[in-house]
Design a protein around this motif. Structure first.
Motif, PDB file in Angstrom:
ATOM      1  N   ALA A 198       2.959  -9.461  -3.609  1.00  0.00           N
ATOM      2  CA  ALA A 198       3.842  -9.868  -2.508  1.00  0.00           C
ATOM      3  C   ALA A 198       3.086 -10.724  -1.491  1.00  0.00           C
ATOM      4  N   LEU A 199       1.876 -10.328  -1.153  1.00  0.00           N
ATOM      5  CA  LEU A 199       1.080 -11.105  -0.202  1.00  0.00           C
ATOM      6  C   LEU A 199       0.736 -12.475  -0.757  1.00  0.00           C
TER       7      LEU A 199
ATOM      8  N   TRP B 286       2.735   7.847  -6.146  1.00  0.00           N
ATOM      9  CA  TRP B 286       1.431   8.491  -6.117  1.00  0.00           C
ATOM     10  C   TRP B 286       0.685   8.012  -4.885  1.00  0.00           C
ATOM     11  N   LYS B 287       0.199   8.897  -4.091  1.00  0.00           N
ATOM     12  CA  LYS B 287      -0.497   8.544  -2.847  1.00  0.00           C
ATOM     13  C   LYS B 287      -1.947   8.157  -3.136  1.00  0.00           C
ATOM     14  N   SER B 288      -2.128   7.201  -4.021  1.00  0.00           N
ATOM     15  CA  SER B 288      -3.477   6.831  -4.461  1.00  0.00           C
ATOM     16  C   SER B 288      -4.128   5.768  -3.594  1.00  0.00           C
TER      17      SER B 288
ATOM     18  N   LEU C 168      -7.344  -6.013  -2.973  1.00  0.00           N
ATOM     19  CA  LEU C 168      -6.841  -6.473  -1.678  1.00  0.00           C
ATOM     20  C   LEU C 168      -7.948  -7.096  -0.826  1.00  0.00           C
ATOM     21  N   ARG C 169      -9.192  -6.701  -1.053  1.00  0.00           N
ATOM     22  CA  ARG C 169     -10.311  -7.361  -0.361  1.00  0.00           C
ATOM     23  C   ARG C 169     -10.497  -8.782  -0.863  1.00  0.00           C
ATOM     24  N   SER C 170     -10.024  -9.072  -2.080  1.00  0.00           N
ATOM     25  CA  SER C 170     -10.249 -10.380  -2.678  1.00  0.00           C
ATOM     26  C   SER C 170      -9.146 -11.388  -2.374  1.00  0.00           C
TER      27      SER C 170
ATOM     28  N   THR D 244       1.064   0.459  -6.705  1.00  0.00           N
ATOM     29  CA  THR D 244       1.406   0.066  -5.336  1.00  0.00           C
ATOM     30  C   THR D 244       0.484  -1.035  -4.843  1.00  0.00           C
ATOM     31  N   GLN D 245      -0.794  -0.897  -5.081  1.00  0.00           N
ATOM     32  CA  GLN D 245      -1.774  -1.895  -4.658  1.00  0.00           C
ATOM     33  C   GLN D 245      -1.474  -3.263  -5.288  1.00  0.00           C
ATOM     34  N   VAL D 246      -1.180  -3.276  -6.579  1.00  0.00           N
ATOM     35  CA  VAL D 246      -0.891  -4.527  -7.278  1.00  0.00           C
ATOM     36  C   VAL D 246       0.402  -5.156  -6.755  1.00  0.00           C
TER      37      VAL D 246
END
Length: 82
Positions: free
Chosen positions: A56-57, A28-30, A73-75, A49-51
């Motif tokens: 991974a980071l 999903w391109k969310s 991802l900002r956090s 995808t974000q999670v």
């Protein structure tokens, strides 16, 4: 799935009492609309995808915040490393 479908779904499932929105699907391109959905709804929005990127980071001990893809991802620079 196109990004606009994520936005439509998030709006459709949002409730006043809901503390966040979860969008589960790696096909999903969310990612490109997470920030905008969060701003509109005033609550965190997580995508699969974000999670996965966040996890991974964190495993690589990356602490540089990434903007434009939601609160999670900002956090990165705020999260304790384990």
């Amino acid at each position: 799935l196109e990004a606009w479908t994520a936005w439509d779904l998030a709006r459709g499932i949002d409730t006043r009492d809901g503390q966040g929105i979860g969008l589960a699907c790696t096909n999903w391109k969310s990612m490109q609309v997470l920030e905008q959905i969060e701003e509109e709804l005033g609550k965190p929005v997580l995508s699969t995808t974000q999670v996965c990127i966040w996890a991974a980071l964190r495993m690589m001990n990356e602490t540089q915040a990434i903007t434009g893809y939601g609160r999670l991802l900002r956090s990165l620079d705020l999260a304790p490393q384990g």
